[in-house]
Motif scaffolding. Structure first.
Motif, PDB file in Angstrom:
ATOM      1  N   VAL A   1       0.821  -1.206   0.000  1.00  0.00           N
ATOM      2  CA  VAL A   1       0.000   0.000   0.000  1.00  0.00           C
ATOM      3  C   VAL A   1       0.859   1.263   0.000  1.00  0.00           C
ATOM      4  O   VAL A   1       0.625   2.189  -0.785  1.00  0.00           O
ATOM      5  CB  VAL A   1      -0.955   0.015   1.214  1.00  0.00           C
ATOM      6  N   THR A   2       1.858   1.314   0.862  1.00  0.00           N
ATOM      7  CA  THR A   2       2.634   2.549   0.994  1.00  0.00           C
ATOM      8  C   THR A   2       3.387   2.887  -0.281  1.00  0.00           C
ATOM      9  O   THR A   2       3.569   4.074  -0.593  1.00  0.00           O
ATOM     10  CB  THR A   2       3.610   2.461   2.183  1.00  0.00           C
ATOM     11  N   ASN A   3       3.813   1.886  -1.039  1.00  0.00           N
ATOM     12  CA  ASN A   3       4.478   2.172  -2.318  1.00  0.00           C
ATOM     13  C   ASN A   3       3.510   2.831  -3.294  1.00  0.00           C
ATOM     14  O   ASN A   3       3.899   3.723  -4.059  1.00  0.00           O
ATOM     15  CB  ASN A   3       5.062   0.892  -2.927  1.00  0.00           C
ATOM     16  N   GLY A   4       2.245   2.386  -3.273  1.00  0.00           N
ATOM     17  CA  GLY A   4       1.233   3.017  -4.123  1.00  0.00           C
ATOM     18  C   GLY A   4       0.967   4.455  -3.711  1.00  0.00           C
ATOM     19  O   GLY A   4       0.797   5.339  -4.555  1.00  0.00           O
ATOM     20  N   TYR A   5       0.932   4.692  -2.411  1.00  0.00           N
ATOM     21  CA  TYR A   5       0.767   6.061  -1.918  1.00  0.00           C
ATOM     22  C   TYR A   5       1.972   6.923  -2.302  1.00  0.00           C
ATOM     23  O   TYR A   5       1.831   8.096  -2.664  1.00  0.00           O
ATOM     24  CB  TYR A   5       0.618   6.045  -0.397  1.00  0.00           C
ATOM     25  N   ARG A   6       3.162   6.327  -2.192  1.00  0.00           N
ATOM     26  CA  ARG A   6       4.388   7.081  -2.472  1.00  0.00           C
ATOM     27  C   ARG A   6       4.451   7.506  -3.936  1.00  0.00           C
ATOM     28  O   ARG A   6       4.900   8.618  -4.244  1.00  0.00           O
ATOM     29  CB  ARG A   6       5.616   6.236  -2.094  1.00  0.00           C
ATOM     30  N   ASP A   7       3.999   6.650  -4.833  1.00  0.00           N
ATOM     31  CA  ASP A   7       3.983   7.018  -6.253  1.00  0.00           C
ATOM     32  C   ASP A   7       3.168   8.280  -6.480  1.00  0.00           C
ATOM     33  O   ASP A   7       3.555   9.167  -7.247  1.00  0.00           O
ATOM     34  CB  ASP A   7       3.413   5.870  -7.091  1.00  0.00           C
ATOM     35  N   PHE A   8       2.029   8.369  -5.811  1.00  0.00           N
ATOM     36  CA  PHE A   8       1.188   9.561  -5.935  1.00  0.00           C
ATOM     37  C   PHE A   8       1.844  10.774  -5.276  1.00  0.00           C
ATOM     38  O   PHE A   8       1.856  11.868  -5.841  1.00  0.00           O
ATOM     39  CB  PHE A   8      -0.184   9.310  -5.307  1.00  0.00           C
ATOM     40  N   ALA A   9       2.407  10.586  -4.084  1.00  0.00           N
ATOM     41  CA  ALA A   9       3.023  11.702  -3.356  1.00  0.00           C
ATOM     42  C   ALA A   9       4.199  12.289  -4.128  1.00  0.00           C
ATOM     43  O   ALA A   9       4.403  13.512  -4.146  1.00  0.00           O
ATOM     44  CB  ALA A   9       3.464  11.243  -1.970  1.00  0.00           C
ATOM     45  N   GLU A  10       4.988  11.427  -4.777  1.00  0.00           N
ATOM     46  CA  GLU A  10       6.182  11.892  -5.480  1.00  0.00           C
ATOM     47  C   GLU A  10       5.901  12.317  -6.913  1.00  0.00           C
ATOM     48  O   GLU A  10       6.663  13.102  -7.494  1.00  0.00           O
ATOM     49  CB  GLU A  10       7.241  10.785  -5.457  1.00  0.00           C
TER      50      GLU A  10
ATOM     51  N   GLY B   1      -3.579  10.053 -12.987  1.00  0.00           N
ATOM     52  CA  GLY B   1      -3.543   8.594 -13.003  1.00  0.00           C
ATOM     53  C   GLY B   1      -3.026   8.020 -11.703  1.00  0.00           C
ATOM     54  O   GLY B   1      -3.576   7.032 -11.186  1.00  0.00           O
ATOM     55  N   ASN B   2      -1.982   8.625 -11.135  1.00  0.00           N
ATOM     56  CA  ASN B   2      -1.442   8.139  -9.868  1.00  0.00           C
ATOM     57  C   ASN B   2      -2.397   8.414  -8.709  1.00  0.00           C
ATOM     58  O   ASN B   2      -2.435   7.654  -7.742  1.00  0.00           O
ATOM     59  CB  ASN B   2      -0.081   8.767  -9.594  1.00  0.00           C
ATOM     60  N   LEU B   3      -3.165   9.507  -8.799  1.00  0.00           N
ATOM     61  CA  LEU B   3      -4.187   9.752  -7.783  1.00  0.00           C
ATOM     62  C   LEU B   3      -5.231   8.641  -7.810  1.00  0.00           C
ATOM     63  O   LEU B   3      -5.611   8.099  -6.769  1.00  0.00           O
ATOM     64  CB  LEU B   3      -4.846  11.107  -8.010  1.00  0.00           C
ATOM     65  N   LEU B   4      -5.704   8.288  -8.994  1.00  0.00           N
ATOM     66  CA  LEU B   4      -6.691   7.211  -9.106  1.00  0.00           C
ATOM     67  C   LEU B   4      -6.141   5.905  -8.551  1.00  0.00           C
ATOM     68  O   LEU B   4      -6.833   5.187  -7.809  1.00  0.00           O
ATOM     69  CB  LEU B   4      -7.106   7.031 -10.566  1.00  0.00           C
ATOM     70  N   LYS B   5      -4.906   5.573  -8.896  1.00  0.00           N
ATOM     71  CA  LYS B   5      -4.311   4.326  -8.397  1.00  0.00           C
ATOM     72  C   LYS B   5      -4.148   4.367  -6.883  1.00  0.00           C
ATOM     73  O   LYS B   5      -4.362   3.354  -6.195  1.00  0.00           O
ATOM     74  CB  LYS B   5      -2.974   4.080  -9.086  1.00  0.00           C
ATOM     75  N   SER B   6      -3.778   5.531  -6.349  1.00  0.00           N
ATOM     76  CA  SER B   6      -3.625   5.632  -4.898  1.00  0.00           C
ATOM     77  C   SER B   6      -4.966   5.436  -4.194  1.00  0.00           C
ATOM     78  O   SER B   6      -5.023   4.881  -3.086  1.00  0.00           O
ATOM     79  CB  SER B   6      -3.009   6.979  -4.510  1.00  0.00           C
ATOM     80  N   ILE B   7      -6.057   5.875  -4.825  1.00  0.00           N
ATOM     81  CA  ILE B   7      -7.382   5.672  -4.240  1.00  0.00           C
ATOM     82  C   ILE B   7      -7.727   4.182  -4.229  1.00  0.00           C
ATOM     83  O   ILE B   7      -8.354   3.686  -3.280  1.00  0.00           O
ATOM     84  CB  ILE B   7      -8.446   6.492  -4.990  1.00  0.00           C
ATOM     85  N   VAL B   8      -7.318   3.458  -5.262  1.00  0.00           N
ATOM     86  CA  VAL B   8      -7.522   2.004  -5.259  1.00  0.00           C
ATOM     87  C   VAL B   8      -6.796   1.395  -4.061  1.00  0.00           C
ATOM     88  O   VAL B   8      -7.352   0.547  -3.342  1.00  0.00           O
ATOM     89  CB  VAL B   8      -7.038   1.372  -6.576  1.00  0.00           C
ATOM     90  N   TYR B   9      -5.558   1.831  -3.824  1.00  0.00           N
ATOM     91  CA  TYR B   9      -4.823   1.323  -2.663  1.00  0.00           C
ATOM     92  C   TYR B   9      -5.508   1.728  -1.357  1.00  0.00           C
ATOM     93  O   TYR B   9      -5.515   0.969  -0.380  1.00  0.00           O
ATOM     94  CB  TYR B   9      -3.383   1.835  -2.680  1.00  0.00           C
ATOM     95  N   ASP B  10      -6.091   2.928  -1.338  1.00  0.00           N
ATOM     96  CA  ASP B  10      -6.815   3.350  -0.142  1.00  0.00           C
ATOM     97  C   ASP B  10      -8.002   2.430   0.123  1.00  0.00           C
ATOM     98  O   ASP B  10      -8.248   2.036   1.273  1.00  0.00           O
ATOM     99  CB  ASP B  10      -7.321   4.783  -0.308  1.00  0.00           C
ATOM    100  N   VAL B  11      -8.739   2.090  -0.930  1.00  0.00           N
ATOM    101  CA  VAL B  11      -9.886   1.192  -0.755  1.00  0.00           C
ATOM    102  C   VAL B  11      -9.420  -0.193  -0.325  1.00  0.00           C
ATOM    103  O   VAL B  11     -10.093  -0.867   0.468  1.00  0.00           O
ATOM    104  CB  VAL B  11     -10.729   1.135  -2.050  1.00  0.00           C
ATOM    105  N   VAL B  12      -8.256  -0.623  -0.788  1.00  0.00           N
ATOM    106  CA  VAL B  12      -7.663  -1.869  -0.303  1.00  0.00           C
ATOM    107  C   VAL B  12      -7.408  -1.772   1.193  1.00  0.00           C
ATOM    108  O   VAL B  12      -7.775  -2.660   1.975  1.00  0.00           O
ATOM    109  CB  VAL B  12      -6.343  -2.178  -1.052  1.00  0.00           C
ATOM    110  N   LEU B  13      -6.793  -0.663   1.605  1.00  0.00           N
ATOM    111  CA  LEU B  13      -6.413  -0.519   3.007  1.00  0.00           C
ATOM    112  C   LEU B  13      -7.647  -0.433   3.910  1.00  0.00           C
ATOM    113  O   LEU B  13      -7.792  -1.203   4.865  1.00  0.00           O
ATOM    114  CB  LEU B  13      -5.533   0.731   3.168  1.00  0.00           C
TER     115      LEU B  13
END
Length: 346
Positions: free
Chosen positions: A158-167, A172-184
């Motif tokens: 999860v944190t790697n997905g968040y990091r991609d968006f943060a950096e 597209g990275n925001l959408l993917k980070s939201i998918v990781y958020d729903v996973v978490l």
């Protein structure tokens, strides 16, 4: 891909109602009677209605019961608390980062409330642990995320997905980070919640499970909020709704379920009387299917359309407002002094 624009602190040339959910214009003046999304204000009221603090839960009975749990139950209890503490900690920071890029001031406000609720969740784990175990053990539990290899692997997912968006804050990275958020928030918590509810249905650690239910109730709202934001972004930016995104969602939930099942085998296994590992594994796959479908994509697992832990529905879906979760009594009845935490009742 273009980067997302950060919302300005004040934009005196823009309207109060945002022109887009991301990369739009907004004065950043919040008027709840003039917001872009009709669902934002009802969500705000719902989040306010859920307000609670750990101090409202009397832990005295759990303090008596914890030493009576089996060694395996105690071990699972502490390891799951350690997991939840890590996940809710990173959620606080993630919500703030998302808020920066939501043009709409009402959605930014919801993210701030969400972050505040995550702080309360994290505090609740400290509150529970400080009631049950010595400070040295509490510190050990809060280090599990560093020392348990299975935890490290699933949390990095999860944190790697968040990091991609943060950096690299692209749409597209925001959408993917939201998918990781729903996973978490919508999957990684749930096998842990199931363990606490299993204890509660056997009249064990009811106060801790009441706390977990309040957290569970908040997380359901958080998942729904992020799903709404995800869908609004796609609705306003249809070019982002690609086959690549669809495959990403399916693969992400499949991998997430595999990691959660690995964790469940480790922490619950066949060591906890009355709860079958096979049912927990099916429950995880069921929720992976639910969350992928809620986002609007194909379910990752064939079948698994019904909840195999039917008894848990009474715990997940209960909403007694300000009443006690299990006893349905006024929560005022169980409030304790913030300093003694019920110790004088032992």
């Amino acid at each position: 891909m273009e980067l997302l624009k950060k919302r300005q602190i004040m934009n005196n040339t823009a309207p109060n109602r945002s022109t887009a959910i991301v990369n739009g214009e907004c004065s950043n003046i919040l008027n709840w009677d003039d917001v872009r999304f009709s669902w934002a204000y009802p969500k705000y009221k719902k989040m306010l209605a859920n307000f609670w603090t750990p101090f409202e839960i009397n832990m005295s009975q759990d303090m008596k019961q914890f030493p009576q749990l089996t060694e395996d139950e105690q071990d699972a209890f502490l390891k799951i608390i350690g997991l939840l503490a890590l996940l809710d900690s990173i959620q606080t920071d993630y919500a703030g980062k998302v808020a920066d890029y939501l043009t709409d001031s009402s959605l930014s406000a919801l993210m701030i409330i969400l972050a505040q609720q995550e702080v309360i969740h994290n505090h609740s784990y400290s509150y529970v642990l400080s009631s049950l175990v010595p400070k040295q053990k509490q510190d050990e539990v809060f280090e599990f995320w560093r020392t348990e290899p299975i935890l490290v692997k699933r949390n990095e997912f999860v944190t790697n997905g968040y990091r991609d968006f943060a950096e690299n804050p692209t749409p597209g990275n925001l959408l993917k980070s939201i998918v990781y958020d729903v996973v978490l928030e919508g999957l990684f918590f749930y096998s842990g919640f199931a363990f606490f509810y299993h204890l509660a249905r056997n009249q064990k650690m009811v106060s801790s499970s009441t706390m977990i239910n309040y957290i569970n109730r908040d997380e359901q709202i958080h998942v729904d909020l992020f799903i709404k934001i995800f869908k609004e972004i796609l609705n306003e930016n249809p070019a982002l709704n690609t086959n690549e995104l669809s495959e990403f969602v399916k693969a992400t939930f499949k991998k997430a379920a595999e990691l959660e099942i690995e964790w469940a085998r480790f922490v619950i296994g066949n060591k906890i009387e009355g709860i079958l590992l096979s049912d927990v594994e099916a429950y995880i796959k069921f929720y992976a299917n639910v969350r992928a479908n809620q986002l609007g994509f194909e379910r990752p697992f064939e079948g698994y359309r019904t909840n195999p832990l039917r008894w848990i529905v009474a715990y997940e879906e209960v909403d007694f407002g300000k009443s006690d979760f299990f006893e349905q009594k006024s929560r005022q009845y169980t409030k304790v002094n913030q300093v003694d935490n019920g110790f004088d009742e032992l």
